[in-house]
Design an enzyme around this catalytic site. Structure first.
Site, PDB file in Angstrom:
ATOM      1  N   ARG A  18       0.493  -1.361   0.007  1.00 10.36           N
ATOM      2  CA  ARG A  18      -0.213  -0.197  -0.157  1.00 10.36           C
ATOM      3  C   ARG A  18       0.697   1.335   0.319  1.00 10.36           C
ATOM      4  NH1 ARG A  18      -4.254  -2.153   4.996  1.00 10.36           N
ATOM      5  NH2 ARG A  18      -2.482  -3.250   5.088  1.00 10.36           N
ATOM      6  N   ARG A 442      48.916  41.331  -6.136  1.00 16.41           N
ATOM      7  CA  ARG A 442      48.736  42.118  -7.141  1.00 16.41           C
ATOM      8  C   ARG A 442      49.681  42.751  -7.387  1.00 16.41           C
ATOM      9  NH1 ARG A 442      45.289  46.165  -3.101  1.00 16.41           N
ATOM     10  NH2 ARG A 442      46.123  47.508  -3.909  1.00 16.41           N
TER      11      ARG A 442
END
Ligand code: UD1
Ligand code: CA
Length: 478
Positions: A18, A442
């Site tokens: 079920r 950087r």
């Protein structure tokens, strides 16, 4: 209850047709705990030796039960799923106590008190069979009905029931205490001449009653004994369980802003004075300290929170610790054994993976911090990424106390930044940064004075001279 006269059999072999999921329902979790474990844990608490009848997906069921009970539960394999009567018969060889307690495996809300009450009634009445019943005035259901007529008690299964349902509003809950001797003498007499062509355990009730044995019914609240045969019933049972848990924590000083909308697992614990927002999921072994606030739509799984922790909305914290007075979120992801130490602050769109963030340190915006140890009083700028994976191995980053990591840094691990150092915004840090040092990683900016007009002239000239006529762009009229 520790009782030497009882042994238990839990029926967990069924196919769960079920449910329509193709899987056994007994492994479906209900508030984070697999359904089959509700029965086995209850029996363990009661000190009752337990045998589990397994069949459909038996290996998975056994594995789950063993994880929680080691070798204390016996397993019996029901080869063909011929019905609950057959399932009980499969355990025959193991019967040795005076009474056999039989429980359906699909009723996760049963309490200790119900079993104790069943035993007391059974003993007091010197019964052969005692079973739990509940009143259910919804007439179209799949439960077996208790039919008492002319001094005989029987259970008639829904599919075989032909009488007026309004006259029989008591259902069989699926918990039975049976005298072993009666079982030994009668269980093989159950047949399958019924609508389902199954061997019904429930037939034993009528048999005992007709033989003049004492059959006792023990009523219990329906909500405690509801069975789970469909996904809808699982949802309903889970709502009952969740309400129980929420009620418990409310009684212990926890505020739920939107209690109907919180998912709560059975093993979660929450300290007094804490407040849980709507849509929050508290899962696994999550422990929340006192006076914490968990804002809406956050998910904590196996998370450990100290006291006064503030988790803002839409966070995910898994397998990690957030210590006293720390704050996290909104939209943060803290995972894989990370630790956010006292008074630290993890902000929006920050992911921590297997990392430690020290006391008073902050990573408030858009960062990925993985395999990293961050000291105390550190500020990690927006957009910072620790590059912990080189494509083959994971590498570590160590950031010392009192450092400032500028915005938009990439720290290429393995790399260390010593204490009291700064890194400039936009840096790519590939080498060790010593103490008190300001690291620039950087390219230096170059300003070319008045260069833009020159550049434009150059570009326009190139455009007219270098492009062949055919490829010249048409003037666009606006
Ligand atoms: C059963 C009872 C019904 C009762 C209801 C309570 C029977 C015949 N009916 O019906 O009277 O009202 O429980 O919830 O017992 N199982 C096995 N082997 C099998 C069949 C089932 O181990 O061959 C297990 C299932 O996995 C489940 C339990 O037994 O855990 C009950 O089976 P289920 O099919 O759910 O019975 P119900 O139809 O609910
Ligand atoms: Ca059932």
């Amino acid at each position: 209850m520790k009782n030497k006269n009882i042994q238990a059999v839990v029926l967990a072999a069924g196919q769960a047709k079920r449910f329509k999921t193709g899987r056994t329902k007994l492994l479906e979790p209900l508030c984070g705990r697999e359904m089959v474990l509700y029965g086995t844990k209850l029996l363990e608490e009661l000190g009752i030796e337990t045998t589990l009848v397994v069949g459909h997906q038996k290996n998975e069921v056994i594995e789950t039960v063993k994880k929680h009970h080691h070798d204390t539960v016996n397993f019996v394999h029901q080869e063909k799923l011929l019905g609950t009567g057959d399932a009980v018969c499969c355990t025959k060889k193991l019967w040795n106590k005076k009474n056999i307690l039989i429980l359906n495996g699909d009723m996760p809300l049963v309490t200790k008190e119900i079993i104790e009450q069943l035993y007391t009634q059974h003993k007091t009445n010197n019964a052969t069979i005692s079973f739990v019943t509940a009143h259910l005035d919804y007439t179209h259901h799949s439960y077996g009905r208790v039919v008492q007529k002319d001094g005989i008690t029987q259970i008639v299964e829904a599919k075989d029931f032909t009488e007026d349902p309004h006259d029989h509003l008591w259902i069989n809950a699926g918990i039975y205490l049976m005298d072993r001797k009666f079982l030994e003498q009668n269980s093989h007499l159950i047949d399958n001449s019924n609508a389902s062509q199954e061997f019904y355990l429930t037939d034993l009730v009528g048999m005992a009653s007709k033989q003049g044995h004492t059959v006792v019914t023990v009523p219990a609240p329906y909500d405690r004994v509801r069975g789970v045969n469909t996904l809808e019933e699982l949802w309903r049972a889970e709502q009952v369980k969740r309400s129980d848990l929420i009620r418990f924590w409310m009684q212990n000083g926890v505020r739920f802003v939107k209690a109907q909308n919180v998912h709560l697992h059975v093993d979660v614990s929450i300290g007094a004075g804490s407040c849980i927002g709507g849509g929050v999921y508290l899962e696994g072994n999550t422990t929340i300290g006192k006076n914490c606030t968990i804002r809406e739509y956050t998910r904590l799984e196996n998370a450990t929170l100290g006291d006064n922790v503030f988790i803002r909305s839409h966070c995910v914290v898994t397998d990690s610790t957030v210590r006293d007075n720390a704050e996290v979120g909104p939209y943060a992801h803290v995972r894989n054994k990370s630790i956010v130490d006292h008074h630290a602050s993890i902000g929006n769109f920050v992911e921590l993976k297997k990392s430690f963030v020290g006391q008073q340190s902050k990573a408030r915006h858009l960062a990925y911090i993985g395999d990293t140890t961050v000291g105390k009083n550190v500020n990690i700028g927006a957009g910072t990424v620790t590059c912990n994976f080189n494509g083959v191995t994971k590498n570590e980053t160590v950031i010392g106390d009192n450092t400032q990591i500028g915005s938009n840094n990439t720290l290429i691990a393995p790399v260390t930044v010593a204490q009291n150092a700064f890194t400039a915004a936009g840096s790519t840090i590939t080498e060790h940064v010593p103490e008190h040092c300001l690291a620039f990683g950087r390219a230096r900016q170059v300003n070319k004075e008045n260069y833009v007009p020159k550049l434009l002239g150059k570009l326009n000239k190139e455009k007219t001279t270098t492009l062949p006529k055919s490829k010249k762009r048409k003037k666009i009229e606006l």
